[in-house]
Design a protein around this motif. Structure first.
Motif, PDB file in Angstrom:
ATOM      1  N   VAL A 367      30.381   9.831 -38.731  1.00 10.83           N
ATOM      2  CA  VAL A 367      30.507   8.691 -37.825  1.00 10.83           C
ATOM      3  C   VAL A 367      31.782   7.889 -38.051  1.00 10.83           C
ATOM      4  O   VAL A 367      32.462   7.494 -37.088  1.00 10.83           O
ATOM      5  N   PRO A 410      28.119   1.672 -40.079  1.00 14.23           N
ATOM      6  CA  PRO A 410      27.968   3.090 -39.758  1.00 14.23           C
ATOM      7  C   PRO A 410      27.439   3.864 -40.961  1.00 14.23           C
ATOM      8  O   PRO A 410      27.649   3.476 -42.110  1.00 14.23           O
ATOM      9  N   ILE A 433      24.930   1.998 -36.748  1.00 16.36           N
ATOM     10  CA  ILE A 433      25.275   3.258 -36.067  1.00 16.36           C
ATOM     11  C   ILE A 433      24.843   4.403 -36.978  1.00 16.36           C
ATOM     12  O   ILE A 433      25.559   4.781 -37.914  1.00 16.36           O
ATOM     13  N   ALA A 434      23.669   4.930 -36.744  1.00 17.06           N
ATOM     14  CA  ALA A 434      23.125   6.038 -37.541  1.00 17.06           C
ATOM     15  C   ALA A 434      21.913   6.593 -36.805  1.00 17.06           C
ATOM     16  O   ALA A 434      20.821   6.028 -36.880  1.00 17.06           O
ATOM     17  N   ASP A 435      22.114   7.685 -36.092  1.00 15.36           N
ATOM     18  CA  ASP A 435      20.986   8.303 -35.394  1.00 15.36           C
ATOM     19  C   ASP A 435      19.964   8.817 -36.407  1.00 15.36           C
ATOM     20  O   ASP A 435      20.311   9.203 -37.526  1.00 15.36           O
ATOM     21  N   GLU A 456      25.312   6.973 -31.784  1.00 13.12           N
ATOM     22  CA  GLU A 456      26.589   7.546 -32.207  1.00 13.12           C
ATOM     23  C   GLU A 456      27.445   7.948 -31.017  1.00 13.12           C
ATOM     24  O   GLU A 456      28.676   7.785 -31.039  1.00 13.12           O
ATOM     25  N   ILE A 459      29.934   5.186 -29.447  1.00  8.19           N
ATOM     26  CA  ILE A 459      31.012   4.544 -30.203  1.00  8.19           C
ATOM     27  C   ILE A 459      32.214   4.230 -29.319  1.00  8.19           C
ATOM     28  O   ILE A 459      32.815   3.150 -29.441  1.00  8.19           O
TER      29      ILE A 459
END
Length: 521
Positions: A367, A410, A433-435, A456, A459
């Motif tokens: 990421v 992230p 931001i971290a699936d 993600e 972004i």
């Protein structure tokens, strides 16, 4: 021997009249002034010695009668004088060499001078309520069934002075569940295992959450029981951080030896005690913040599948962490273990936050390089790799967080990041931001009330997403950060609703979720 104030005054007056009469006599008898001074000095010295001797005699204080009977009290004069002038002891006598020596001695120990006062009598013990007495009559399994039924019928509790409802999924359910946890939950801690892998917490750094929980759990006297027959949960007190330091061979890229070590230890526990085999490990739990936490369970099927895993690396895409069964553990950076709150404080108002969004860190994982590619040149956002030296010289990493409206969090190699909790500490709304990441303490907390989650794939639209958030919503989220902070604090002595209790409550919730039949009572 008791000397009253009146007696002291009489003695002083007698000495005064004696000196006056002696002066008159000297005029009539033509006594030389040198002889007169010598005689006066002798009288003065004799009076001083008599005064000191009288004060040093013990004093017997008359007996009192309390509500429950008569108590005979015998105290020395020094104690009586201390009690009589206790309210002025804050002003020390400057010329007293004894006090100077005592002050120097205490300074060497790093202590401040304090007035020594008798400790207050403990308050009378609160009698157990009818509910508590009923719980005592239940077996451990019956108590869990009872708790689950009570939580399902939790009374509505909108206003609570200790809890802020907007940051919770359901504050009424949480409050009732927490109350029952305090009344019911008992944890048995296994004593087997050698240091440093077992029973040796690491309290500093980004993996400190597992160490702090271990330290506070093993020292806890309220939840821990020495009788495993009374336990509702069984704690496996090992540290993945210490496991890696002890057994991992550098640059081998093989953690199989770590997983095998845990497999052998769990098998030893299962052979020695009946508790693991009784539930196949489903009422056992461990806490691990190191990235390798999930992977160290792979050599033992029941440890991997059945035990409750409290993990910072709460990634649902790898098949080890299971949402609804396991607990997402907050990752916290502790720089000074003796003062875990040392670098927290002095947060800026919104008007003092000119930066739209901030991130600085290593470029590992999938990421962060994408984030840097799109936004490193944007003037409204400060997106860096490692924070450049010339930038850090003018504004530190923490000052950047305090000066930013949003803090980008992230994922790195794994989904978790200590920046999430740091953002909460500095009231910088976290942008996660971290699936496939299960947010920490999401059993009870409503993260949408104080954070933003960005996929993600979005972004490239990050700035657009942030600018589209209305000011009123942002102000509400930022205010909520201040209210949720106490649930993410480690305290050397745990306090109600702090991070130790929140993690334990999440584990308690997962244990209750294993109870199927709530109609058996």
């Amino acid at each position: 021997m008791f000397i009253s104030r009146r007696t002291k005054i009489i003695l002083q007056r007698a000495a005064f009249f004696m000196m006056r009469d002696l002066l008159h006599c000297s005029r009539w008898l033509s006594i030389g002034w040198r002889k007169l001074i010598f005689a006066g000095a002798i009288v003065t010295m004799a009076g001083f010695v008599l005064h000191i001797w009288l004060l040093s005699q013990p004093v017997t204080v008359l007996s009192h009668s309390s509500l429950n009977g008569s108590i005979q009290l015998s105290e020395s004069l020094n104690v009586a004088r201390t009690e009589q002038f206790q309210h002025i002891t804050a002003t020390p006598i400057r010329n007293s060499s004894v006090q100077v020596i005592e002050k120097m001695r205490k300074r060497r120990r790093g202590e401040e001078l304090k007035v020594i006062a008798s400790p207050p009598l403990p308050p009378p013990a609160t009698p157990p309520s009818r509910l508590q007495r009923h719980i005592w009559t239940l077996s451990s399994s019956e108590a869990l069934v009872f708790a689950k039924r009570e939580i399902q019928h939790a009374p509505v509790n909108i206003e609570d002075p200790e809890l802020y409802a907007p940051v919770f999924q359901n504050v009424s359910v949480f409050k009732r569940s927490y109350e029952l946890m305090e009344m019911i939950l008992k944890v048995y801690v296994y004593h087997e295992g050698k240091r440093p892998i077992f029973h040796q917490p690491q309290l500093k750094g980004i993996y400190a959450s597992e160490g702090w929980f271990m330290k506070l759990m093993e020292a806890n006297s309220h939840f821990v029981t020495r009788d495993p027959g009374k336990a509702h949960l069984f704690y496996l007190p090992y540290s993945v951080y210490q496991l890696g330091r002890t057994l991992y061979k550098p640059n081998s890229h093989d953690i199989g030896s770590l997983a095998n070590h845990l497999r052998d230890w769990v098998n030893f526990i299962a052979a020695k005690y009946p508790f693991w085999n009784r539930t196949h490990g489903s009422d056992h739990f461990f806490v691990a913040c190191h990235d390798w936490g999930p992977y160290t369970t792979t050599s033992h099927k029941e440890l991997k599948e059945n035990a409750i895993k409290a993990l910072c690396n709460a990634d649902t895409s790898e098949g080890i962490f299971k949402a609804g069964h396991d607990v997402s553990l907050p990752e916290t950076t502790i720089r000074t273990p003796r003062r875990p709150h040392r670098y927290i404080g002095a947060r800026n108002r919104v008007s003092q936050r000119p930066i739209l969004a901030f991130f600085a860190g290593f470029m590992h994982g999938r990421v962060r390089p994408i984030l840097l590619k799109y936004w490193r040149k944007d003037e409204d956002m400060k997106i860096y790799g490692r924070l450049p030296v010339h930038v850090a010289r003018n504004m530190s990493y923490i000052q950047h967080m305090k000066s930013s409206k949003y803090c980008i969090c992230p994922m790195g190699f794994e989904v978790n990041s200590p920046r999430i909790v740091e953002s909460i500490y500095y009231e910088c709304v976290p942008v996660i931001i971290a699936d496939n990441f299960v947010l920490p303490l999401s059993e009870v907390l409503d993260w949408s009330a104080f954070s933003i989650v960005v996929a993600e794939k979005d972004i490239p639209k990050l700035k657009e997403i942030l600018l589209a958030i209305p000011l009123r919503k942002y102000l509400r989220m930022q205010a909520n950060l201040k209210m949720v902070q106490k649930h993410f604090f480690w305290n050397p002595i745990p306090v109600k609703y702090d991070l130790f209790h929140m993690i334990l409550h999440s584990i308690w919730v997962k244990r209750l979720s294993q109870i199927q039949d709530v109609q058996s009572l």
